[in-house]
Design a protein around this motif. Structure first.
Motif, PDB file in Angstrom:
ATOM      1  N   GLU A   5       0.934  -0.820  -0.202  1.00 13.87           N
ATOM      2  CA  GLU A   5      -0.011   0.023  -0.027  1.00 13.87           C
ATOM      3  C   GLU A   5       0.763   1.127   0.143  1.00 13.87           C
ATOM      4  N   TYR A 199      -6.562  -7.126  -3.096  1.00 15.52           N
ATOM      5  CA  TYR A 199      -7.882  -7.647  -2.728  1.00 15.52           C
ATOM      6  C   TYR A 199      -8.907  -6.453  -3.135  1.00 15.52           C
ATOM      7  N   SER A 201     -11.916  -5.766  -1.375  1.00 16.52           N
ATOM      8  CA  SER A 201     -12.703  -5.288  -0.273  1.00 16.52           C
ATOM      9  C   SER A 201     -12.241  -5.864   0.932  1.00 16.52           C
ATOM     10  N   THR A 202     -12.722  -5.143   1.993  1.00 13.44           N
ATOM     11  CA  THR A 202     -12.325  -5.276   3.533  1.00 13.44           C
ATOM     12  C   THR A 202     -12.658  -6.854   3.824  1.00 13.44           C
ATOM     13  N   LYS A 205     -10.027  -9.025   2.546  1.00 10.35           N
ATOM     14  CA  LYS A 205      -8.767  -8.669   3.193  1.00 10.35           C
ATOM     15  C   LYS A 205      -8.981  -9.619   4.577  1.00 10.35           C
ATOM     16  N   ARG A 206      -9.888  -9.671   4.950  1.00  6.21           N
ATOM     17  CA  ARG A 206     -10.076 -10.428   6.455  1.00  6.21           C
ATOM     18  C   ARG A 206      -9.950 -11.943   6.197  1.00  6.21           C
ATOM     19  N   SER A 216       0.309  -9.645   5.881  1.00  2.00           N
ATOM     20  CA  SER A 216      -0.384  -8.354   5.712  1.00  2.00           C
ATOM     21  C   SER A 216       0.402  -7.528   4.746  1.00  2.00           C
ATOM     22  N   VAL A 221      -5.350  -3.112  -1.479  1.00  2.00           N
ATOM     23  CA  VAL A 221      -6.282  -3.048  -2.097  1.00  2.00           C
ATOM     24  C   VAL A 221      -6.273  -2.374  -3.308  1.00  2.00           C
ATOM     25  N   ASP A 365     -18.604  -2.234   0.835  1.00  2.00           N
ATOM     26  CA  ASP A 365     -17.442  -1.089   0.803  1.00  2.00           C
ATOM     27  C   ASP A 365     -17.866  -0.112  -0.205  1.00  2.00           C
TER      28      ASP A 365
END
Length: 514
Positions: A5, A199, A201-202, A205-206, A216, A221, A365
């Motif tokens: 990121e 990825y 969406s959240t 990611k989870r 991580s 994103v 999201d």
């Protein structure tokens, strides 16, 4: 360690990186062409990279028609024959999935053969779009190579295979299949050759962090874009609306492949509730399934409303016809809970159609709750119906949500998303080149390096049979799992076929459900 990121903060995503021009990118995808949202997204990326001079060679399974569906775009600034030769598409044979013949499980193929058929040798980078049968094979074979020979990989996680398994298969088979997929994905994504996992969406990611165990620092994103010129409120077609709703009924709309994992059972329940509450509506469903048995089973969920004309199935639509269908609706209902992103939601917003969606997966999201649409807890049927009724009864609210959704969609451009991927690709390639060039070039070091390489060559020859055995075992494991899935779905389809062909059996099944 810097995360993927953090690289975004150092680059202007409105500009394509010049350093990626002429770089060789092997792009492997599970579907390619106008098949589904994932393949359309991949197609947009390929066009974007090639139009700016990157050398992209695409590898994908044959689609259900056994013909190529892609017309390459050459770089307008460079007419060299060399670049045009790399605008290629290699199709691989495979076994079509029973529940969706447009997708195939690719038969075993050697990575060296993919190199040969694309660039004649290793590329600068491998990009895996929604890796499954083909992507798993590529990552598995890279693990068997010595570190110096491992081409860096970028993955784009776009399909929730584990989630599909938990819905398609009865318990405990669904839980076992979901667990197995998570283990396989985590095992492959955690390897050092995989540098980035995009990825959408959240929710995803989870899953990648907590279930699959992916590091991580590898995660980045990547949203999706939408063609806001094509999906536009001006595509609204009054004649089409009169065909659907000759008496001026409210037009509810959804667009999806007709399949069990797309939430049509929930939509059928919501539709029945809206009918019981005397809402004057027509529900238009765009989409289909090449498996006619599965398609018919979805349609049966909407009886008797379909028979009375309140529910309309249009089949597949593409191009301008598709955009007109979107813009001619009043409310978009999204009931799937397995979408990693939910491109159809963004397309509806771009078309100026307010959305009601279940609050699970990608749409969570996308939608700004209460402003650009409405999110409802995934199991809250009553809440879903109430939000649909609220929009139906208030034209002013529909207008406000429509305008906010359209404004939000205008910010999601394919140009920015494509440039983000391009910058990440260039960063990954340059990181590898820096690591290779950081060694001190003294005679003693090069002598040691030569001895190491000589030893590595002997070692590879000595243990080649062992490596081939490990590779074969891994591929057989993957194929064995897909074979198990296919056998299960085959027998499921036989049951569905019996229901459609034997009226008495269908009545018995329906009676047992009641």
């Amino acid at each position: 360690m810097a995360t993927r990121e953090s690289y975004d903060d150092t680059h202007d995503l409105t500009v394509f990186p010049e350093g990626l021009r002429g770089r060789k990118i092997l792009l492997c995808t599970e579907s390619f062409g106008p098949v589904n949202g994932v393949s359309r997204t991949t197609l947009m990326l390929v066009n974007h990279l090639r139009s700016h001079g990157a050398l992209v060679s695409v590898v994908a399974p044959y689609n259900h028609t056994k013909v190529n569906t892609f017309s390459p775009i050459n770089n307008p600034d460079d007419g060299k024959k060399k670049q045009a030769s790399y605008c290629s598409e290699t199709r691989l044979t495979g076994y079509p999935l029973p529940f969706n013949p447009e997708l195939s499980v690719v038969y075993p193929v050697r990575l060296s053969e993919l190199y040969r058929r694309s660039f004649g040798g290793p590329p600068d980078l491998i990009y895996l779009a929604s890796p499954a049968s083909l992507g798993f094979q590529v990552m598995l074979q890279l693990r068997q190579q010595v570190e110096d020979a491992q081409v860096p990989v970028i993955c784009n996680f776009q399909t929730d295979l584990a989630g599909y398994c938990s819905i398609l298969f009865p318990s405990p088979l669904g839980d076992i299949a979901s667990w197995l997929f998570a283990k396989v994905q985590g095992y492959l994504f955690r390897h050092a050759s995989v540098k980035t996992v995009f990825y959408p969406s959240t929710f995803v990611k989870r899953y990648l962090e907590d279930v699959a165990g992916v590091q991580s620092e590898k995660l980045s994103v990547l949203r999706r874009g939408v063609n806001t010129d094509g999906f536009h409120p001006r595509r609204r077609n009054e004649e089409l609306r009169r065909q659907w709703a000759p008496n001026g009924e409210l037009i509810l709309f959804t667009c999806s492949r007709l399949a069990g994992e797309k939430g049509f059972g929930f939509l059928a329940q919501a539709t029945n509730e809206l009918h019981k509450r005397h809402l004057d509506f027509k529900l238009v469903i765009v989409g289909g399934n090449r498996n006619s048995v599965v398609e018919e089973e979805i349609k049966e969920m909407f009886e008797p409303l379909r028979e009375s004309g309140k529910v309309i199935f249009t089949g597949f639509k593409v191009g301008e016809e598709l955009t007109s269908h979107y813009a001619s609706a009043d409310i978009f209902l999204h009931c799937s809970v397995t979408e990693t992103f939910g491109l159809v939601v963004l397309e509806a917003m771009a078309s100026g159609v307010p959305v009601v969606a279940r609050d699970e997966g990608g749409p969570s999201d996308i939608i700004d709750q209460g402003k650009s649409g409405f999110l409802v807890p995934p199991d809250d049927l009553e809440g879903f119906v109430q939000k649909a009724l609220e929009l139906a009864d208030d034209p002013g609210l529909r207008q406000r949500v429509s305008q906010a959704g359209r404004a939000q969609a205008l910010e999601a451009t394919w140009e920015t998303i494509g440039n983000k991927v391009a910058w990440n690709m260039l960063q990954t390639i340059e990181d590898r080149e820096k690591n290779e060039g950081s060694e001190i070039s003294t005679q003693s070091v090069w002598l040691i390096k030569g001895l190491i390489l000589y030893y590595a060559a002997i070692r590879r020859r000595v243990i080649s049979k062992i490596v081939d055995a490990k590779l074969s075992f891994g591929l057989l494991t993957i194929l064995g799992f897909w074979a198990w899935v296919s056998v299960y779905l085959f027998f499921t389809n036989m049951v569905h076929l019996a229901r459609t062909k034997v009226p008495g059996l269908r009545v018995m099944v329906k009676s047992s459900r009641i």
